[in-house]
Design a protein around this motif. Structure first.
Motif, mmCIF file in Angstrom:
data_model
loop_
_atom_site.group_PDB
_atom_site.id
_atom_site.type_symbol
_atom_site.label_atom_id
_atom_site.label_comp_id
_atom_site.label_asym_id
_atom_site.label_seq_id
_atom_site.Cartn_x
_atom_site.Cartn_y
_atom_site.Cartn_z
ATOM 1 N N GLN A 215 11.251 -12.641 -20.744
ATOM 2 C CA GLN A 215 11.503 -11.750 -19.587
ATOM 3 C C GLN A 215 10.536 -12.129 -18.481
ATOM 4 O O GLN A 215 9.328 -12.079 -18.673
ATOM 5 C CB GLN A 215 11.238 -10.285 -19.946
ATOM 6 N N ASP A 216 11.040 -12.513 -17.376
ATOM 7 C CA ASP A 216 10.188 -12.880 -16.251
ATOM 8 C C ASP A 216 10.883 -12.397 -14.970
ATOM 9 O O ASP A 216 11.724 -13.107 -14.411
ATOM 10 C CB ASP A 216 9.989 -14.404 -16.245
ATOM 11 N N VAL A 217 10.544 -11.184 -14.562
ATOM 12 C CA VAL A 217 11.245 -10.612 -13.406
ATOM 13 C C VAL A 217 10.892 -11.417 -12.156
ATOM 14 O O VAL A 217 9.711 -11.575 -11.837
ATOM 15 C CB VAL A 217 10.831 -9.136 -13.187
ATOM 16 N N PRO A 218 11.900 -11.943 -11.456
ATOM 17 C CA PRO A 218 11.600 -12.685 -10.233
ATOM 18 C C PRO A 218 10.893 -11.793 -9.217
ATOM 19 O O PRO A 218 11.104 -10.577 -9.189
ATOM 20 C CB PRO A 218 12.978 -13.110 -9.718
ATOM 21 N N ARG A 219 10.043 -12.395 -8.420
ATOM 22 C CA ARG A 219 9.344 -11.666 -7.359
ATOM 23 C C ARG A 219 9.902 -12.095 -6.020
ATOM 24 O O ARG A 219 10.369 -13.222 -5.867
ATOM 25 C CB ARG A 219 7.846 -11.925 -7.450
ATOM 26 N N VAL A 220 9.868 -11.174 -5.089
ATOM 27 C CA VAL A 220 10.413 -11.482 -3.761
ATOM 28 C C VAL A 220 9.328 -11.250 -2.720
ATOM 29 O O VAL A 220 8.428 -10.426 -2.928
ATOM 30 C CB VAL A 220 11.636 -10.597 -3.447
ATOM 31 N N PRO A 221 9.380 -11.964 -1.608
ATOM 32 C CA PRO A 221 8.378 -11.773 -0.552
ATOM 33 C C PRO A 221 8.378 -10.329 -0.071
ATOM 34 O O PRO A 221 9.433 -9.689 -0.021
ATOM 35 C CB PRO A 221 8.833 -12.717 0.561
ATOM 36 N N TYR A 222 7.216 -9.818 0.246
ATOM 37 C CA TYR A 222 7.098 -8.427 0.691
ATOM 38 C C TYR A 222 6.184 -8.389 1.904
ATOM 39 O O TYR A 222 5.084 -8.933 1.870
ATOM 40 C CB TYR A 222 6.497 -7.594 -0.446
ATOM 41 N N SER A 223 6.648 -7.719 2.950
ATOM 42 C CA SER A 223 5.816 -7.693 4.156
ATOM 43 C C SER A 223 5.554 -6.259 4.623
ATOM 44 O O SER A 223 5.072 -6.036 5.718
ATOM 45 C CB SER A 223 6.496 -8.482 5.280
ATOM 46 N N GLY A 224 5.859 -5.274 3.753
ATOM 47 C CA GLY A 224 5.656 -3.870 4.124
ATOM 48 C C GLY A 224 4.185 -3.491 4.003
ATOM 49 O O GLY A 224 3.321 -4.349 3.845
ATOM 50 N N PRO A 225 3.907 -2.158 4.065
ATOM 51 C CA PRO A 225 2.514 -1.714 3.980
ATOM 52 C C PRO A 225 1.891 -2.131 2.663
ATOM 53 O O PRO A 225 2.566 -2.162 1.639
ATOM 54 C CB PRO A 225 2.625 -0.192 4.068
ATOM 55 N N ASN A 226 0.607 -2.428 2.719
ATOM 56 C CA ASN A 226 -0.070 -2.887 1.515
ATOM 57 C C ASN A 226 -0.131 -1.771 0.475
ATOM 58 O O ASN A 226 -0.570 -0.672 0.752
ATOM 59 C CB ASN A 226 -1.481 -3.323 1.882
ATOM 60 N N LYS A 227 0.302 -2.084 -0.726
ATOM 61 C CA LYS A 227 0.437 -1.074 -1.775
ATOM 62 C C LYS A 227 -0.889 -0.380 -2.087
ATOM 63 O O LYS A 227 -0.961 0.831 -2.171
ATOM 64 C CB LYS A 227 0.961 -1.770 -3.018
ATOM 65 N N SER A 228 -1.962 -1.137 -2.217
ATOM 66 C CA SER A 228 -3.212 -0.545 -2.666
ATOM 67 C C SER A 228 -3.863 0.309 -1.581
ATOM 68 O O SER A 228 -4.683 1.161 -1.873
ATOM 69 C CB SER A 228 -4.187 -1.642 -3.090
ATOM 70 N N ALA A 229 -3.511 0.071 -0.312
ATOM 71 C CA ALA A 229 -4.122 0.819 0.773
ATOM 72 C C ALA A 229 -3.334 2.088 1.092
ATOM 73 O O ALA A 229 -3.800 2.938 1.827
ATOM 74 C CB ALA A 229 -4.199 -0.051 2.021
ATOM 75 N N ARG A 230 -2.151 2.219 0.500
ATOM 76 C CA ARG A 230 -1.270 3.331 0.825
ATOM 77 C C ARG A 230 -1.946 4.675 0.525
ATOM 78 O O ARG A 230 -2.583 4.831 -0.507
ATOM 79 C CB ARG A 230 0.009 3.212 -0.019
ATOM 80 N N GLY A 231 -1.865 5.628 1.423
ATOM 81 C CA GLY A 231 -2.385 6.969 1.174
ATOM 82 C C GLY A 231 -3.883 7.084 1.364
ATOM 83 O O GLY A 231 -4.468 8.105 1.082
ATOM 84 N N SER A 232 -4.564 6.063 1.815
ATOM 85 C CA SER A 232 -6.001 6.117 1.976
ATOM 86 C C SER A 232 -6.360 5.786 3.419
ATOM 87 O O SER A 232 -6.427 4.638 3.807
ATOM 88 C CB SER A 232 -6.650 5.108 1.014
ATOM 89 N N ALA A 233 -6.596 6.853 4.188
ATOM 90 C CA ALA A 233 -6.799 6.660 5.625
ATOM 91 C C ALA A 233 -8.073 5.883 5.919
ATOM 92 O O ALA A 233 -8.150 5.144 6.896
ATOM 93 C CB ALA A 233 -6.856 8.017 6.308
ATOM 94 N N ASN A 234 -9.111 6.042 5.078
ATOM 95 C CA ASN A 234 -10.420 5.455 5.396
ATOM 96 C C ASN A 234 -10.643 4.059 4.831
ATOM 97 O O ASN A 234 -11.657 3.452 5.089
ATOM 98 C CB ASN A 234 -11.541 6.356 4.850
ATOM 99 N N ARG A 235 -9.731 3.630 4.038
ATOM 100 C CA ARG A 235 -9.976 2.350 3.376
ATOM 101 C C ARG A 235 -10.023 1.203 4.388
ATOM 102 O O ARG A 235 -9.236 1.152 5.327
ATOM 103 C CB ARG A 235 -8.876 2.086 2.355
ATOM 104 N N ALA A 236 -10.957 0.319 4.169
ATOM 105 C CA ALA A 236 -11.080 -0.833 5.061
ATOM 106 C C ALA A 236 -9.881 -1.750 4.835
ATOM 107 O O ALA A 236 -9.147 -1.599 3.856
ATOM 108 C CB ALA A 236 -12.362 -1.584 4.743
#
Ligand SMILES: C[S@@+](CC[C@H](N)C(=O)[O-])C[C@H]1O[C@@H](n2cnc3c(N)ncnc32)[C@H](O)[C@@H]1O
Length: 267
Positions: free
Chosen positions: A139-160
């Motif tokens: 099982q190797d789910v293909p990945r696709v290019p993503y240019s939306g908001p950065n996942k890890s920064a989502r919901g964190s107003a102060n994050r650098a």
């Protein structure tokens, strides 16, 4: 047994898959099946009784195209041949208790069937089936290019500005995301080689998911050999079986032209 067409990457056999596959005695990494489900007036569109048992002897992993009506009508046959629907597997990551989706909806853009008492149908289903332990299935789910908001920064107003590393467990954002379970691919139109010819963009992710690089894919209902071309383009080997000689002929022409296409027409 002589192949109808053969090169270094693909082989195509003419005949009934229920006789050819056992005679070939091969084990594939993946079967990609687009079986006749008996829902049209085409002469070849007859469900081949017993094909699921035959397929089960040659692979542990299988994609099957089909309508909801077909899958519901044939559910007991899949089950009797020991094919399990991958949808039923619970996620395996630590603490992961959700059901991921391995049933693909192919969104066609252009529809088929325009009955006034139904929604206009613009999709088909492709279901993944497996046998034996899930861990033994590639099982190797293909990945696709993503240019939306950065996942890890989502919901964190102060994050650098995101560095690509979050907390103790490192998370590296390589600008891709797991492919979604609804895949848009325009149906083949115009001069088709087969009335049910599948487009390469829907086959490519299915093949990459279920077959390791250089592995072997079998299409027991090859039609115009779309799977064989998609597998070769993805760097896999492929064997196709087709019951009708006219489709084998069209396939042979297509497959013989393939090296030119894969070279970008440079040869
Ligand atoms: C839905 S079509 C496949 C179309 C194919 N995916 C493509 O892209 O061209 C199913 C094909 O299975 C073939 N077929 C039906 N019964 C078969 C059997 N028992 N063994 C091998 N081929 C069979 C039919 O002739 C038909 O071409």
């Amino acid at each position: 047994m002589d192949a109808y067409y053969e090169d270094e990457t693909v082989q195509l056999y003419l005949g009934d898959m229920r006789e050819i596959l056992p005679a070939l005695a091969v084990t594939a990494d993946l079967i990609v099946a687009d079986p006749p489900y008996g829902e049209t007036s085409h002469g070849w569109d007859r469900w081949p009784d017993g094909w699921l048992d035959v397929a089960a002897r040659h692979a542990q992993s299988m994609w099957s195209f089909g309508s909801m009506r077909m899958f519901m009508r044939r559910a007991a046959e899949f089950s009797a041949a020991d094919w399990h629907l991958s949808q039923d597997v619970v996620g395996h990551d630590e603490g992961d208790d959700f059901h991921g989706d391995i049933n693909i909806v192919w969104e066609k853009h252009n529809g088929s069937g325009f009955a006034r008492d139904r929604f206009r149908r613009v999709h088909e289903h492709v279901l993944h089936w497996y046998r034996g332990p899930w861990a033994g299935v590639h099982q190797d789910v293909p990945r696709v290019p993503y240019s939306g908001p950065n996942k890890s920064a989502r919901g964190s107003a102060n994050r650098a500005a995101h560095t690509g590393v979050v907390g103790a467990s490192s998370y590296v954002d390589n600008g891709t995301r797991l492919m979604r379970s609804v895949i848009k691919a325009a149906a083949v139109r115009g001069q088709k080689r087969h009335p049910d010819e599948k487009p390469l963009p829907i086959l490519d992710p299915l093949i990459r998911y279920g077959c390791p690089p250089g592995g072997l894919v079998i299409d027991p209902f090859a039609g115009s050999s779309s799977t064989l071309e998609a597998a070769a383009a993805a760097g896999m080997r492929a064997i196709g079986i087709e019951g009708r000689e006219d489709y084998c002929e069209a396939s042979a022409l297509r497959l013989a032209a393939m090296p030119l296409l894969l070279d970008g027409g440079a040869a």
